[in-house]
Scaffold this active site. Structure first.
Site, mmCIF file in Angstrom:
data_model
loop_
_atom_site.group_PDB
_atom_site.id
_atom_site.type_symbol
_atom_site.label_atom_id
_atom_site.label_comp_id
_atom_site.label_asym_id
_atom_site.label_seq_id
_atom_site.Cartn_x
_atom_site.Cartn_y
_atom_site.Cartn_z
ATOM 1 N N GLU A 127 5.978 -2.477 0.044
ATOM 2 C CA GLU A 127 5.400 -3.181 1.203
ATOM 3 C C GLU A 127 5.222 -4.651 0.827
ATOM 4 O O GLU A 127 5.280 -5.002 -0.355
ATOM 5 C CB GLU A 127 4.033 -2.573 1.555
ATOM 6 C CG GLU A 127 4.136 -1.119 1.982
ATOM 7 C CD GLU A 127 2.772 -0.513 2.311
ATOM 8 O OE1 GLU A 127 1.742 -1.245 2.208
ATOM 9 O OE2 GLU A 127 2.744 0.668 2.668
ATOM 10 N N PRO A 128 4.946 -5.495 1.801
ATOM 11 C CA PRO A 128 4.780 -6.919 1.475
ATOM 12 C C PRO A 128 3.723 -7.141 0.382
ATOM 13 O O PRO A 128 3.888 -7.996 -0.468
ATOM 14 C CB PRO A 128 4.338 -7.537 2.801
ATOM 15 C CG PRO A 128 4.910 -6.640 3.845
ATOM 16 C CD PRO A 128 4.904 -5.260 3.261
ATOM 17 N N SER A 132 5.317 -3.633 -7.456
ATOM 18 C CA SER A 132 5.136 -2.932 -8.726
ATOM 19 C C SER A 132 3.922 -2.012 -8.677
ATOM 20 O O SER A 132 3.915 -0.937 -9.273
ATOM 21 C CB SER A 132 4.950 -3.950 -9.847
ATOM 22 O OG SER A 132 6.101 -4.757 -9.951
ATOM 23 N N GLU A 363 13.528 -0.291 -8.302
ATOM 24 C CA GLU A 363 13.116 0.980 -8.929
ATOM 25 C C GLU A 363 12.300 0.722 -10.197
ATOM 26 O O GLU A 363 12.397 1.459 -11.179
ATOM 27 C CB GLU A 363 14.325 1.901 -9.157
ATOM 28 C CG GLU A 363 15.009 2.214 -7.826
ATOM 29 C CD GLU A 363 15.719 3.549 -7.752
ATOM 30 O OE1 GLU A 363 15.507 4.394 -8.632
ATOM 31 O OE2 GLU A 363 16.466 3.754 -6.778
ATOM 32 N N GLY A 364 11.501 -0.317 -10.139
ATOM 33 C CA GLY A 364 10.664 -0.693 -11.275
ATOM 34 C C GLY A 364 11.266 -1.848 -12.037
ATOM 35 O O GLY A 364 12.389 -1.748 -12.521
ATOM 36 N N SER A 366 11.820 -4.729 -15.057
ATOM 37 C CA SER A 366 11.911 -4.576 -16.513
ATOM 38 C C SER A 366 10.522 -4.610 -17.143
ATOM 39 O O SER A 366 10.244 -3.878 -18.102
ATOM 40 C CB SER A 366 12.765 -5.699 -17.106
ATOM 41 O OG SER A 366 14.115 -5.507 -16.773
#
Ligand code: FAD
Lengths: 380, 256
Positions: A127-128, A132, A363-364, A366
């Site tokens: 979402e905005p 993370s 997807e996460g 580094s």
């Protein structure tokens, strides 16, 4: 590497490569520039089983293992990373959570059309104000009779512009913090389900990444995955598989960049010799090839662990971290080896460079991956 | 209808001129793909089954499984140490024996040639061994059941043949666009379906009929041809350069 694989995996690689070279390669640069989703190829991929790679045959899938999945994503991404992204997200973070956490009725309802590619899936977490920190999402699903009334503003949804079946992460219990998050499945076409404008992205441009809003959207309570409050657990489980796919995607992009760099270095002459004879170029080629190989081994190891039903969460995170960092470095070197031409759209390496960059983010990031890996190492 | 397609696992790479028949350096002969496609289309139209047959080393297994993945029903590998060194005649002796073992059949299909040896002889020789009619380079096949109408293009003519069954054909590479194996087909071919392995004894052959012993061909020597290339610069404006080039090509008898 190839000799260590099973015959099934080698045959699969050859078949996927032949298909992608014939169907995707001629249009890869063009769909990137036009930000166009190539339905004409996607339909063929659906018929061949690309949208249900690990789904059992009884549910309309191909019934392959995780190593096959990684190889398929790698090979598609070697030609068009944006389409690799479409297939990866659909398989790993849309279809897989339904398979793993859905009831039999939900599986029967959604999985067969998804596995045949007749419907496309999406995963709507970001979402905005929550990237993370997935626990910080603000979307809500209020229970009302036999429906949930969902309000959500989801951004950066891969496949968002075309997705039919969307996994929406939302709060069913606003007071319960991280334990109040759940996953409900919302279908495109439902009242209040609004598809936003396409993101004008740096790379992955052929994927219709966009925002999705749910405005007082009524979703049947039977669309809740598992039970209320386990949303983040579902998300994390999905991302374990998803990250392996992103790792495979990064390997595919890096492999493509390496091949182009070698081709160019053999043919480009400066100072009277092909530039491959200059030691500085050789050093880059050696580092590129070594990085790609190591990344590939890590991705296949995570997949092989999954196939043996062994824990693979840490290995999947390490593979994603290493492969994505490798892909950005390798594509950067490929541009460097091409000199000015590498910075031009006349050669594909600038696209690889743009496409690779995001593998370190989605997807996460580094940074988040390093936290996850450190935690798991320090707790061992 | 039972169709047998003879396929070959060809070598795709020979590092430093040395052939290693290793599974990762082998692939289904691209000229056999249209033959398999034609067989599958005939089966879809007229019913029946498709058997793929290959003579080769154990590594040819992967090629047969790929054919199963594409849609063949049954895969048979004729594999025997005694087959090593077979020339095209010994190969057709071996294949015809295996085909008889797989009888009854209606049709045998071959690719027009192979990527790695390119003789185009095995199909016709096998048909002679089996004493059945054969048409090479078929582009269109029709007329089932009972007999066969086959079209073939040669030297700018379209020839039409009528054949009694069983018959053999080599398939023109442009006659059908080969399909891709479905990913589920790959899973089934490798995880579920068998490949039958036959020895020469099982198909009634004697070691001296095949392999080196059964091959009249003797290769005296083989070496790579070094082509001498020279580079000639044509000077002038682009228009005069083009004229000059065309004139030289006409003079050399290459165009015109
Ligand atoms: C092309 C594309 C496709 C995407 N597809 C999807 C999708 O399908 N579904 C979906 O839900 N999301 C998707 N995303 C969103 C993506 O997952 C997020 O962008 C990502 O998780 C990062 O979140 P953020 O952008 O809000 O960055 P932030 O979380 O704001 O991070 C900003 C920076 O701060 C760092 N940071 C944050 N927290 C910490 C910390 N605790 N310690 C150290 N550093 C930290 C980050 O690593 C990063 O460098 C997509 C994004 C892109 C670009």
């Amino acid at each position: 590497m190839e000799m260590l694989l099973e015959e099934k995996h080698r045959t699969l690689r050859q078949s996927v490569r032949r298909f992608c070279d014939r169907e995707l390669r001629p249009i890869a640069a063009q769909i990137d520039q036009e930000a166009r989703f190539p339905w004409e190829v996607i339909e063929k991929m659906g018929a061949l089983g690309y949208f249900g790679i690990q789904v059992p045959k009884t549910l309309g899938g191909a019934g392959l293992d995780a190593v096959s999945y990684a190889i398929a994503i790698e090979e598609i991404s070697r030609v068009s990373a944006a389409i690799g992204l479409c297939v990866s997200v659909h398989n790993s973070v849309a279809v897989y959570p339904i398979m793993a956490f859905g009831s039999q009725a939900q599986i029967d309802q959604w999985v067969p059309p998804l596995a045949r590619g007749e419907k496309i899936g999406a995963f709507c977490l970001t979402e905005p104000n929550a990237g993370s920190d997935a626990g910080g999402i603000e979307a809500t699903a209020r229970s009302d009779g036999d429906t949930y009334v969902v309000n959500a503003n989801k951004v950066f949804v891969t496949n968002g512009g075309i997705a039919d079946v969307c996994l929406i992460f939302c709060r069913t219990d606003p007071a319960a913090g991280r334990r109040g998050i759940s996953v409900v499945v919302a279908e495109r076409g439902t009242d209040g389900f609004v598809v936003g404008d396409l993101e004008d992205l740096c790379g992955m441009r052929a994927n219709p990444v966009c925002s999705i809003r749910l405005n007082d959207c009524r979703v049947p309570r039977t669309n809740l995955l598992a039970r209320e409050g386990v949303g983040l657990k579902i998300g994390l489980a999905a991302l374990d598989t998803g990250r392996m796919g992103i790792g495979a995607q990064a390997v595919g992009i890096a492999q493509a960049a390496l091949e182009e760099a070698v081709r160019y270095a053999r043919q480009r002459q400066q100072f009277g010799v092909p530039i491959e004879r200059h030691q500085a170029i050789q050093t880059m080629i050696a580092d590129m090839a070594t990085g790609v190989d190591a990344a590939r081994l890590m991705v296949y190891r995570a997949a092989a662990l999954k196939d043996r039903r062994l824990p693979f969460s840490k290995e999947s995170a390490m593979a994603k971290l290493f492969a994505s960092e490798t892909a950005t470095r390798v594509t950067d070197m490929a541009v460097q080896i091409h000199g000015g031409y590498g910075y031009s759209k006349s050669y594909p390496v600038e696209r690889y460079y743009r496409d690779a960059r995001v593998t370190r983010i989605y997807e996460g990031t580094s940074e988040i991956h390093r936290m996850v890996i450190a935690k798991s190492v320090l707790e061992e | 209808m039972h169709i047998i397609v003879c396929i070959k696992s060809v070598v795709t790479d020979a590092p430093r001129g040395k052939i290693v028949r290793r599974a990762d350096k082998c692939a289904l002969n691209p000229f056999d793909r249209p033959a398999l496609e034609v067989a599958l289309q005939l089966k879809e139209k007229h019913g029946g089954s498709v058997t793929v047959l290959t003579m080769g080393p154990p590594s040819a297994n992967a090629t047969l499984r790929e054919a199963l993945a594409i849609g063949a029903h049954r895969a048979v590998l004729l594999c025997d140490p005694a087959l090593a060194g077979s020339d095209t005649l010994a190969t057709s002796t071996a294949l015809s024996a295996a085909v008889n073992y797989l009888a009854p059949f209606d049709l045998i299909l071959f690719g027009s040639r192979t990527l790695d040896s390119d003789t185009g002889q095995v199909g016709p020789q096998t048909a002679v061994r089996l004493d059945i009619p054969m048409v090479t380079g078929a582009v269109k096949i029709d007329g089932f059941p009972g007999h066969l109408t086959v079209e073939r293009k040669v030297d700018g003519f379209l020839e039409t043949y009528e054949l009694d069954l069983p018959a053999a054909l080599t398939i023109h590479p442009a006659s059908a666009a080969p399909r891709d194996p479905a990913l589920g087909g790959i899973a089934a071919a490798f995880d579920e379906m068998p490949v039958e392995t036959l020895s020469i004894g099982q198909v009634g052959l004697d070691p001296n009929q095949v392999g080196d012993a059964g091959s009249p061909t003797r290769v005296l020597s083989m070496k790579p041809v070094k082509k001498k290339r020279t580079c000639q610069w044509i000077q002038g404006t682009p228009a005069t350069q083009a004229d000059d080039l065309v004139r030289q090509l006409v003079d050399a008898g290459l165009i015109g």
